[in-house]
Structures are given as C-alpha cells and as structure tokens.
Design an enzyme around this catalytic site. Structure first.
Site, short mmCIF file in Angstrom:
data_model
loop_
_atom_site.label_atom_id
_atom_site.label_comp_id
_atom_site.label_asym_id
_atom_site.label_seq_id
_atom_site.Cartn_x
_atom_site.Cartn_y
_atom_site.Cartn_z
N LYS A 1 -8.80 31.27 -83.26
CA LYS A 1 -8.69 30.36 -84.40
C LYS A 1 -10.02 30.30 -85.15
CE LYS A 1 -5.37 27.09 -82.34
NZ LYS A 1 -4.28 27.24 -83.30
N ARG B 1 4.85 28.67 -76.94
CA ARG B 1 6.22 29.13 -76.70
C ARG B 1 6.29 30.03 -75.46
NH1 ARG B 1 6.36 31.59 -82.67
NH2 ARG B 1 5.04 29.77 -82.96
N1 BES Z 1 -1.44 24.58 -80.89
C1 BES Z 1 -1.10 25.29 -82.06
C2 BES Z 1 -0.32 24.45 -83.06
C3 BES Z 1 -1.00 23.24 -83.64
C4 BES Z 1 -1.51 23.28 -84.91
C5 BES Z 1 -1.05 22.05 -82.95
C6 BES Z 1 -2.10 22.16 -85.47
C7 BES Z 1 -1.65 20.93 -83.50
C8 BES Z 1 -2.16 20.99 -84.77
C9 BES Z 1 -0.23 26.51 -81.71
O1 BES Z 1 -0.46 27.06 -80.48
C10 BES Z 1 -0.50 27.55 -82.74
O2 BES Z 1 -1.61 27.98 -82.83
N2 BES Z 1 0.54 27.93 -83.47
C11 BES Z 1 0.44 28.91 -84.50
C12 BES Z 1 1.58 29.89 -84.32
C13 BES Z 1 1.45 31.13 -85.15
C14 BES Z 1 0.29 31.97 -84.67
C15 BES Z 1 2.73 31.91 -85.08
C16 BES Z 1 0.54 28.20 -85.83
O3 BES Z 1 1.31 27.25 -85.96
O4 BES Z 1 -0.18 28.58 -86.75
ZN ZN Z 2 -2.05 28.47 -80.45
#
Ligand code: BES
Ligand code: ZN
Ligand code: ZN
Length: 501
Positions: free
Chosen positions: A269, A343
């Site tokens: 990230k 997931r």
């Molecule tokens: N933990 C994150 C989602 C999240 C985002 C939680 C903001 C709380 C606040 C999750 O694991 C994630 O990174 N999801 C990605 C998925 C994508 C890479 C398909 C997302 O939502 O961008």
């Molecule tokens: Zn994630």
C-alpha cells in the site's frame, strides 16, 4: 462505570436533566432534594429564554453542590432511541471530572423506558478511552458512576434495560480495545492468547486456537499464504458459547477477518494512512466482543465463532501476485493482488464455518476500500444470499443504530471472480468498478451448499458485512458513541439479532 437506578434522591456532582422542547418551567421532580437556592436557580433557567429544549441545546446551572445541565432533546413526539443515545453520548463527552465523578440523570415527565435506557446507553458507550500506552497524570478521581433517576413505576424496567446496555457495552469496549491495539502488540498468536485467557474463568465458553502447524495439517492455505510473510504466523481461533446447549440443532456461526496489520504485502500500500491498517482485524474484534456481550448478558443458546488471524507483510517468504493458493475447500485461488488478502483468509474461515452445520453464517470484514466509496462511514455494506437473513440484519442494525445497507450480490460479479485462466477463482476483479461486490462474489464461492429434507440443494444462508467504513473513527463525526479509533461496530447489532426471538 457503575450504573444504578433510583428515585429522585441524591443530586450527584453532575446532574443532567434531559427535557423536551417547549419546556418553559421545571418539570416535576427536576428540583427534588435540591436546596432552596439551587432549586430557584434551576427554575429560573427553565423559565429563561436561554433554554427552550431544542435538540442539542444545553445550559449549565452552577450550584454549590453540583453542576446541573439542562439538556434539550427536541420535540417529545420526534424523540427516537437514536436521538436519545446520541444526545447522551455527546453530553457525556462534554463532561469533566473536575466537578466530581457522580453523574445523575433525572428523567422527568414524558420519558419512556426505551428512550431513557438509550440515553444512558449513549453515556455508557462513550465512556471509553484507549490510553494504556500514555503516561497518566495520577488519576485519583477514579471512574465515573451513573445514577438513572425516574419515577417508581419505571424503575425496575429501566434498571434491567440499563444493566443490559452496560453488559453489552463490555463487549463493544473489548472489541474497541482489540481494534485499537497496535500491530506490534497484537498479532495473530497474541489474539489467540487473549481469547484463551478470556475463556479461562468462564464455564460455558470454549476457545480453541489452531496454530501454524495445525493450519498446515488441515490444509488451510488461504490463511497460511497470506500470513506466512510475517514473523508472526497466522492462526485460526474458534469461539464456542454454551457448547453443550441445543446439541442437535443448527446454530449461527460468526466469522471475522483478523488481519492484525495489512501492509498490502508485496502489492504494498501507499504510506498515507497505512497506520490505520492495524484496524484490519476489526471483524475478528467484533466476533470476540460479541461473545463477551453474549456471555455477559447470560445468553443460553449455543453459538460458534471463527476468526482468521494473519499479518499481511512483504518479505522473502511472502506470497506473491501470480501465486496459486490451495484453500481448505479444495478450490484454488489465483492471486492477482496480495492486498486483496481478506478474502483469501475468509475463504478458509467460511468453508470451515460451513462444516459446523450452521443455521446461518455471518462474516464481518474490513474488506474493501470500495465499500467506503459507496457508503462512507454511515453504514456497513450488507451482502447476502438469503432475504430473510438480510432482512433480520437490517432490522437489528436499525434498532441499535448500526445500520447495514443492502448491496447486490450479482451473478456478473461471481462470474468475474471465477474467470481465472489457471485457477478456480481469482482474488481480484477485472477492473475497479464494484470492488465491494466483486469481493462478495468471491466470498460466496466458499459458502457450502447443503441438502434440505427433500434432498434439494441450496447454499447455507450467509451474509457478508463489509465494515471497512464503519470500523474506525479517524476524525469522522458519524458515530458519536466513540471519540476516536475503533468503534466496536456490529457487536450491538449482532447481539440484538441473536438474542431477539
Ligand atoms: N483492508 C483493506 C480494505 C480497507 C480499506 C479497509 C480501507 C479499511 C479501510 C483490504 O485488504 C484491501 O486492501 N482491499 C483492496 C482490494 C483490492 C486490491 C482488490 C481495496 O479495497 O482496495
Ligand atoms: Zn489488503
Ligand atoms: Zn485488508
């Protein structure tokens, strides 16, 4: 916070008198047991133009004995439990221990038990701070106490309602504690340890932790692959309440995403806001908090919980984009993005939950940024394969003001997620549109089918709650029952869902 109920006896250090709009004279009992000068001051304040009882209006009257707060809650007929709860929470947030720690709430004419309890509940929920890592000024003032005063006719009902709210709040506060813990203090094994510790002195509770070695034996590579890049290895935690009750009947299973830190892994990230990803285990925190709330309120039914704990880190041992995961279900996942890790771990959790003969499965996960785009911090995203179940979840959420908003579980998203060229499912959709629905379409692949009495196959009733937008307050103002950090969201709603017949 100690909570009691009584008649209009003592005045406390801080006396809160919540009243309806248009109240231009002190209601019956408002001034009971106040001395003459205090009583005159309160009566004058009610009669003055400075206070009309509009929602959110507040006027402090200072007497020698106590601070008296007249608090407007708006029109009597418009009062809801949400308004009561929020007004109580906001009022509590404005208090200072400089005037002493005994709070008295005087509910005068026109208050019903439901609204009285909600107002007190707002105070109880807001009485929370996560300050264990801060040097404290020697806090000799001690904890708050709360005395709810009402006419005799309401006292028993109010007393049980506030005590129940207090018991449930112990679960909410536990979930917040877990959510707020930094990732260097709370990692998968530590979560397991705390769950075991919690279960120790409780007769009707069982906690079991499957460690890394056990996960390997079981073939839970959804969880293993996500967690193996960290020095803190993954684990799965099982919660069982009243394990010997209703032995032969189907009981709910609640599953939580427990990523103690989500760096994104190799698909790392950006650094802005990455600290918030210590909260990526709030699904598991809600499961733990829910079990505490159910235990504290003496729930007698059997219920199962599963939390999938892992830390998502980049390292030489981390899983990569392009990898294929062999999950517990036997289905394979093509990893396209290691940041879509929630997931993957839930794939194993949901399959395991399906084996426990559940009446229904609910999973909770801070799963997607996409749900935050859709619903902001106002509501949890609700996806379900079962109308009756999702209807009940909505009702429960509305009742306690933890709103779940229905989102579509469309076949097109399932199709997208099952169109990998080399595996059974892919962990990322084909584009960014509908990201939360893509994730839900993925999860659905890991909920088992079963046969009914006539031999007809259908999927186990299941609901997925995407709490990414509602699990934390980072300067937001939506959820006034919390000052900052983890909210403990869905503990109260699921407690309501499970305990209401
Ligand atoms: N933990 C994150 C989602 C999240 C985002 C939680 C903001 C709380 C606040 C999750 O694991 C994630 O990174 N999801 C990605 C998925 C994508 C890479 C398909 C997302 O939502 O961008
Ligand atoms: Zn994630
Ligand atoms: Zn995540």
């Amino acid at each position: 916070m100690k909570v009691t109920t009584s008649g209009f006896l003592e005045t406390g250090n801080i006396m809160v008198i919540p009243v309806f709009e248009g109240c231009n004279k002190a209601p019956n009992n408002a001034t009971t047991n106040l001395n003459r000068s205090a009583s005159i001051a309160v009566k004058s304040a009610f009669a003055s133009d400075s206070f009309t009882g509009k929602l959110g209006e507040s006027l402090s009257v200072w007497t020698k004995e106590c601070q008296i707060i007249l608090l407007g809650v708006g029109e009597k007929n418009d009062l809801t439990t949400k308004k009561s709860r929020d007004t109580g929470a906001k009022c509590f947030a404005s208090l200072s221990k400089n005037h002493g720690t005994k709070i008295v709430i005087r509910y005068t004419t026109g208050w019903n038990v439901k609204n009285m309890a909600a107002f007190a509940e707002g105070m109880i929920l807001r009485d929370y701070s996560f300050d264990k890592y801060q040097k404290k000024e020697d806090d000799k003032k001690g904890p708050w106490s709360l005395m709810c005063q009402t006419i005799e006719r309401h006292q028993d009902a109010l007393n049980s309602a506030v005590n129940r709210a207090y018991e449930i709040a112990t679960g909410v506060h536990l979930a917040r504690d877990l959510g707020n813990e930094p990732a260097n203090k709370l990692y998968p094994e530590e979560f397991g340890k705390r769950a075991l510790e919690w279960s120790k002195d409780k007769q009707n509770v069982e906690v079991e932790v499957w460690n890394y070695a056990r996960l390997k034996e079981e073939g839970m590579y959804g969880l293993i692959e996500v967690g193996k890049g960290s020095i803190h290895k993954p684990c799965m935690v099982f919660f069982r309440l009243n394990p010997s009750a209703n032995k032969d009947s189907e009981v709910p299973c609640i599953v939580g995403k427990g990523i103690t830190f989500d760096s994104g892994g190799i698909s790392i990230k950006g650094s802005a806001g990455m600290d918030e990803m210590k909260l990526d285990m709030h699904g598991s925190a809600t499961v733990f908090g829910l079990f505490q709330a159910l235990h504290a309120t003496g729930y007698e039914g059997r219920i199962n919980g599963i939390t999938c704990m892992a830390e998502n880190m980049p390292s030489a041992e981390a899983y990569r984009p392009g990898d294929v995961i062999n999950t517990y279900s036997g289905k394979t996942i093509e990893v396209l993005n290691t940041d879509a890790e929630g997931r993957n771990v839930l794939a194993d959790g949901l399959w395991k939950a399906s084996e426990l003969k559940p009446s229904y499965i609910i999973d909770l996960a801070t799963l997607t940024g996409s749900i935050v785009v859709a619903l902001g911090h106002e509501a949890t995203g609700l996806f379900s394969n079962n109308k009756a179940l999702s209807g009940k979840i909505q009702i429960a959420g509305d009742e306690v003001d933890e709103i779940s908003w229905p989102m579509p579980l469309l076949p097109a998203f399932e199709k997208q997620m099952t169109s990998s060229k080399i595996a059974d499912v892919r962990n990322q959709g084909k584009g960014r549109w509908g990201g939360a629905s893509q994730a839900a379409g993925f999860l659905k692949q890991f909920v088992q089918e079963r046969e009914d009495k006539e031999g007809k196959k259908s999927q186990i009733p299941w609901a997925h709650l995407d709490i990414a937008g509602t699990a934390g307050i980072w300067g937001g103002e939506t959820n006034v029952t919390v000052g900052h950090g983890a909210t403990g969201v869905q503990v109260r709603a699921l407690h309501y869902l499970i305990t209401q017949k």
